[in-house]
Design a protein around this motif. Sequence first.
Motif, PDB file in Angstrom:
ATOM      1  N   GLU A 225       0.832  -1.206   0.000  1.00 40.62           N
ATOM      2  CA  GLU A 225       0.000   0.000   0.000  1.00 40.62           C
ATOM      3  C   GLU A 225       0.869   1.260   0.000  1.00 40.62           C
ATOM      4  OE1 GLU A 225      -2.724  -0.075   3.216  1.00 40.62           O
ATOM      5  OE2 GLU A 225      -3.696  -1.941   2.598  1.00 40.62           O
ATOM      6  N   ASN A 226       1.948   1.247   0.791  1.00 42.67           N
ATOM      7  CA  ASN A 226       2.838   2.411   0.851  1.00 42.67           C
ATOM      8  C   ASN A 226       3.522   2.660  -0.489  1.00 42.67           C
ATOM      9  OD1 ASN A 226       2.224   2.799   3.558  1.00 42.67           O
ATOM     10  ND2 ASN A 226       3.935   1.544   4.275  1.00 42.67           N
ATOM     11  N   VAL A 227       3.943   1.574  -1.152  1.00 45.85           N
ATOM     12  CA  VAL A 227       4.573   1.716  -2.470  1.00 45.85           C
ATOM     13  C   VAL A 227       3.569   2.263  -3.477  1.00 45.85           C
ATOM     14  CG1 VAL A 227       5.519   0.416  -4.422  1.00 45.85           C
ATOM     15  CG2 VAL A 227       6.350  -0.029  -2.114  1.00 45.85           C
ATOM     16  N   GLN A 228       2.346   1.804  -3.411  1.00 44.33           N
ATOM     17  CA  GLN A 228       1.309   2.272  -4.330  1.00 44.33           C
ATOM     18  C   GLN A 228       1.037   3.762  -4.129  1.00 44.33           C
ATOM     19  OE1 GLN A 228      -2.395   0.165  -3.943  1.00 44.33           O
ATOM     20  NE2 GLN A 228      -3.187   0.888  -5.896  1.00 44.33           N
ATOM     21  N   LYS A 229       0.935   4.181  -2.870  1.00 40.97           N
ATOM     22  CA  LYS A 229       0.705   5.602  -2.570  1.00 40.97           C
ATOM     23  C   LYS A 229       1.886   6.451  -3.043  1.00 40.97           C
ATOM     24  CE  LYS A 229      -2.210   4.730   1.483  1.00 40.97           C
ATOM     25  NZ  LYS A 229      -2.314   4.849   2.967  1.00 40.97           N
ATOM     26  N   TYR A 231       3.933   5.772  -5.447  1.00 42.60           N
ATOM     27  CA  TYR A 231       3.904   5.811  -6.916  1.00 42.60           C
ATOM     28  C   TYR A 231       2.909   6.858  -7.413  1.00 42.60           C
ATOM     29  CZ  TYR A 231       2.655   4.474 -11.667  1.00 42.60           C
ATOM     30  OH  TYR A 231       2.360   4.502 -13.010  1.00 42.60           O
ATOM     31  N   GLN A 232       1.714   6.853  -6.861  1.00 47.90           N
ATOM     32  CA  GLN A 232       0.695   7.804  -7.285  1.00 47.90           C
ATOM     33  C   GLN A 232       1.127   9.245  -7.026  1.00 47.90           C
ATOM     34  OE1 GLN A 232      -1.951   7.194  -9.012  1.00 47.90           O
ATOM     35  NE2 GLN A 232      -1.908   4.955  -8.903  1.00 47.90           N
ATOM     36  N   LYS A 233       1.864   9.452  -5.963  1.00 45.48           N
ATOM     37  CA  LYS A 233       2.284  10.802  -5.581  1.00 45.48           C
ATOM     38  C   LYS A 233       3.437  11.320  -6.438  1.00 45.48           C
ATOM     39  CE  LYS A 233       3.954  13.405  -1.563  1.00 45.48           C
ATOM     40  NZ  LYS A 233       4.332  13.308  -0.125  1.00 45.48           N
ATOM     41  N   GLN A 234       4.350  10.441  -6.828  1.00 42.79           N
ATOM     42  CA  GLN A 234       5.601  10.895  -7.469  1.00 42.79           C
ATOM     43  C   GLN A 234       5.738  10.487  -8.930  1.00 42.79           C
ATOM     44  OE1 GLN A 234       8.665   9.221  -4.958  1.00 42.79           O
ATOM     45  NE2 GLN A 234       8.383  10.769  -3.350  1.00 42.79           N
ATOM     46  N   LYS A 235       4.773   9.786  -9.499  1.00 44.92           N
ATOM     47  CA  LYS A 235       4.962   9.215 -10.835  1.00 44.92           C
ATOM     48  C   LYS A 235       5.216  10.261 -11.912  1.00 44.92           C
ATOM     49  CE  LYS A 235      -0.011   8.929 -11.818  1.00 44.92           C
ATOM     50  NZ  LYS A 235      -1.116   8.012 -12.205  1.00 44.92           N
ATOM     51  N   ASN A 236       4.627  11.451 -11.782  1.00 41.60           N
ATOM     52  CA  ASN A 236       4.823  12.473 -12.815  1.00 41.60           C
ATOM     53  C   ASN A 236       6.156  13.192 -12.687  1.00 41.60           C
ATOM     54  OD1 ASN A 236       2.271  11.984 -13.958  1.00 41.60           O
ATOM     55  ND2 ASN A 236       1.279  13.294 -12.416  1.00 41.60           N
ATOM     56  N   ASP A 237       6.675  13.290 -11.488  1.00 41.02           N
ATOM     57  CA  ASP A 237       7.965  13.964 -11.286  1.00 41.02           C
ATOM     58  C   ASP A 237       8.729  13.230 -10.179  1.00 41.02           C
ATOM     59  OD1 ASP A 237      10.038  15.772 -11.446  1.00 41.02           O
ATOM     60  OD2 ASP A 237       9.073  17.234 -10.102  1.00 41.02           O
ATOM     61  N   PRO A 238       9.193  12.011 -10.459  1.00 44.72           N
ATOM     62  CA  PRO A 238       9.855  11.206  -9.421  1.00 44.72           C
ATOM     63  C   PRO A 238      11.221  11.767  -9.057  1.00 44.72           C
ATOM     64  CG  PRO A 238      10.050  10.121 -11.538  1.00 44.72           C
ATOM     65  CD  PRO A 238       9.155  11.303 -11.763  1.00 44.72           C
ATOM     66  N   ILE A 247      15.018  10.140 -18.402  1.00 44.58           N
ATOM     67  CA  ILE A 247      14.303   8.892 -18.656  1.00 44.58           C
ATOM     68  C   ILE A 247      14.894   7.757 -17.826  1.00 44.58           C
ATOM     69  CG2 ILE A 247      13.541   7.259 -20.401  1.00 44.58           C
ATOM     70  CD1 ILE A 247      12.379  10.063 -20.648  1.00 44.58           C
ATOM     71  N   SER A 248      16.199   7.628 -17.812  1.00 47.13           N
ATOM     72  CA  SER A 248      16.842   6.585 -16.996  1.00 47.13           C
ATOM     73  C   SER A 248      16.524   6.774 -15.519  1.00 47.13           C
ATOM     74  CB  SER A 248      18.357   6.606 -17.211  1.00 47.13           C
ATOM     75  OG  SER A 248      18.677   6.284 -18.545  1.00 47.13           O
ATOM     76  N   GLY A 249      16.434   8.036 -15.089  1.00 42.75           N
ATOM     77  CA  GLY A 249      16.094   8.316 -13.693  1.00 42.75           C
ATOM     78  C   GLY A 249      14.702   7.831 -13.340  1.00 42.75           C
ATOM     79  N   LYS A 250      13.746   8.039 -14.260  1.00 46.43           N
ATOM     80  CA  LYS A 250      12.380   7.573 -14.015  1.00 46.43           C
ATOM     81  C   LYS A 250      12.329   6.044 -13.952  1.00 46.43           C
ATOM     82  CE  LYS A 250       9.640  11.407 -15.908  1.00 46.43           C
ATOM     83  NZ  LYS A 250      10.717  12.422 -15.952  1.00 46.43           N
ATOM     84  N   ILE A 251      13.042   5.393 -14.858  1.00 42.16           N
ATOM     85  CA  ILE A 251      13.054   3.928 -14.863  1.00 42.16           C
ATOM     86  C   ILE A 251      13.721   3.388 -13.594  1.00 42.16           C
ATOM     87  CG2 ILE A 251      13.997   1.903 -16.040  1.00 42.16           C
ATOM     88  CD1 ILE A 251      13.594   3.361 -18.681  1.00 42.16           C
ATOM     89  N   ALA A 252      14.826   4.026 -13.191  1.00 41.73           N
ATOM     90  CA  ALA A 252      15.519   3.598 -11.970  1.00 41.73           C
ATOM     91  C   ALA A 252      14.624   3.777 -10.748  1.00 41.73           C
ATOM     92  CB  ALA A 252      16.816   4.383 -11.802  1.00 41.73           C
ATOM     93  N   TRP A 253      13.860   4.863 -10.735  1.00 42.84           N
ATOM     94  CA  TRP A 253      12.924   5.111  -9.619  1.00 42.84           C
ATOM     95  C   TRP A 253      11.851   4.020  -9.564  1.00 42.84           C
ATOM     96  CZ3 TRP A 253       7.655   6.434 -10.338  1.00 42.84           C
ATOM     97  CH2 TRP A 253       6.957   6.762  -9.178  1.00 42.84           C
ATOM     98  N   ALA A 254      11.290   3.677 -10.737  1.00 40.45           N
ATOM     99  CA  ALA A 254      10.258   2.638 -10.782  1.00 40.45           C
ATOM    100  C   ALA A 254      10.827   1.288 -10.342  1.00 40.45           C
ATOM    101  CB  ALA A 254       9.677   2.528 -12.192  1.00 40.45           C
ATOM    102  N   ARG A 255      12.060   1.009 -10.753  1.00 43.56           N
ATOM    103  CA  ARG A 255      12.687  -0.260 -10.354  1.00 43.56           C
ATOM    104  C   ARG A 255      12.944  -0.305  -8.856  1.00 43.56           C
ATOM    105  NH1 ARG A 255      17.119  -2.238 -14.879  1.00 43.56           N
ATOM    106  NH2 ARG A 255      15.625  -2.520 -16.592  1.00 43.56           N
ATOM    107  N   GLN A 256      13.298   0.832  -8.285  1.00 41.04           N
ATOM    108  CA  GLN A 256      13.534   0.882  -6.841  1.00 41.04           C
ATOM    109  C   GLN A 256      12.252   0.564  -6.074  1.00 41.04           C
ATOM    110  OE1 GLN A 256      14.657   4.718  -5.325  1.00 41.04           O
ATOM    111  NE2 GLN A 256      15.593   3.873  -3.490  1.00 41.04           N
ATOM    112  N   LEU A 257      11.136   1.117  -6.531  1.00 37.73           N
ATOM    113  CA  LEU A 257       9.852   0.812  -5.901  1.00 37.73           C
ATOM    114  C   LEU A 257       9.505  -0.670  -6.069  1.00 37.73           C
ATOM    115  CD1 LEU A 257       7.591   3.862  -6.854  1.00 37.73           C
ATOM    116  CD2 LEU A 257       8.808   3.446  -4.720  1.00 37.73           C
ATOM    117  N   PHE A 258       9.788  -1.198  -7.255  1.00 37.46           N
ATOM    118  CA  PHE A 258       9.482  -2.605  -7.518  1.00 37.46           C
ATOM    119  C   PHE A 258      10.306  -3.525  -6.619  1.00 37.46           C
ATOM    120  CE2 PHE A 258      10.159  -6.539 -10.055  1.00 37.46           C
ATOM    121  CZ  PHE A 258       8.848  -6.983 -10.036  1.00 37.46           C
TER     122      PHE A 258
END
Length: 364
Positions: A225-229, A231-238, A247-258
């Motif tokens: 739940e915390n990861v989902q929240k 993601y919703q909060k930071q997905k547009n400007d992580p 672009i690599s920064g956004k992908i790295a951020w998503a991978r860190q959450l995963f």
Amino acid sequence: KQWYQRRVRGERMTSLFIKITNQMITSCKNYITNNGYCRLWNEERDVVVAKLNACIKLNQEYQAAFHRTKTKLEEHPEERQFEFSEMYIFGKFDTFSKRLQKIMHMFKLIESYSKLGESKIEGIERYSTRFMVIINVIKKKSYDLLDHRKMDFDTDYDDFCNQVGELEADIQRFMEDTLDKPTTTEAALQLVKKYQNIVTGLSIASLDPQQKFGKILQGFGKDIENVQKLYQKQKNDPPCGRMLPPISGKIAWARQLFRKIEQPMLPMFQVFQQYPGVLEGDEAKKIIKSYNRVAKVLLEYEVIYHQAWLKQIDVIKSGLNSSLLVRHPETSVLYVNFDPSILELVREVDCMERMGQEIPPTLR
């Protein structure tokens, strides 16, 4: 006169059986102690337990043979019957067998609690030391443990069991306290696995692994739940690392959450295989669905930005066809005609390659 003769014969046969019983008990003691050359505490525990079991089995077979013969004689009333007191004949052997069972129970407890000394859990060593003190007290007793006539052992055995029971209660409280401290799902999993190695054979019901893993799964649900929240909060400007291109920064951020939900999930999957009952509840199924949903969103996020980057490459590469130097139409001053996005592309390619992403052949 016949009644008297039958009585005399009965007493003689009873006396004979008692002598056989006594000889069996003596032979068992010699067998267990290697004719008196070994103390129980000095022999290999597995070897001693096997001998104790063999002696108990001997008593059972001895009595079974007696009853088989007695039953056969009852089918022929004309024959002399086994009209003997079984209490007199087998009483001592039964008492001796009960003594052996108590000794085996002690050995079983010693085997179980010896795992405390092997554990790497911080703070558990004091309970291991305490158990060693309990063992040493009974080891120092001077009487013969196999002498079933010595009632001192029964008192010491009860004291031993009571002390072990108190120790187990203290270990239970210690484990409960430490299991409440881990702040991450991974830390809680590792701690429960460590406890699994030492609670085997201990009757600590509240430390049932399936029950503890169920609580850990609930905590894992909150992590999702915390990861989902987040993601919703930071997905547009992580938040991205300073050395990473956009672009690599956004992908790295998503991978860190995963990774936050994937790393605990891998060992938990092994737990589910070992304890399938953990997943039987509706709440557990809800958590698994939540994990699959969030994992899918994060993976899609990575794919979308990577695909968008691939489409931008041709536009950025077109800048390489322009003249490197251009002259100002009015002042005739030369200027460097270099698109900063080209440097960004180079950085993106380097980062994408390190992350294992697809790179167009023309950029390699």
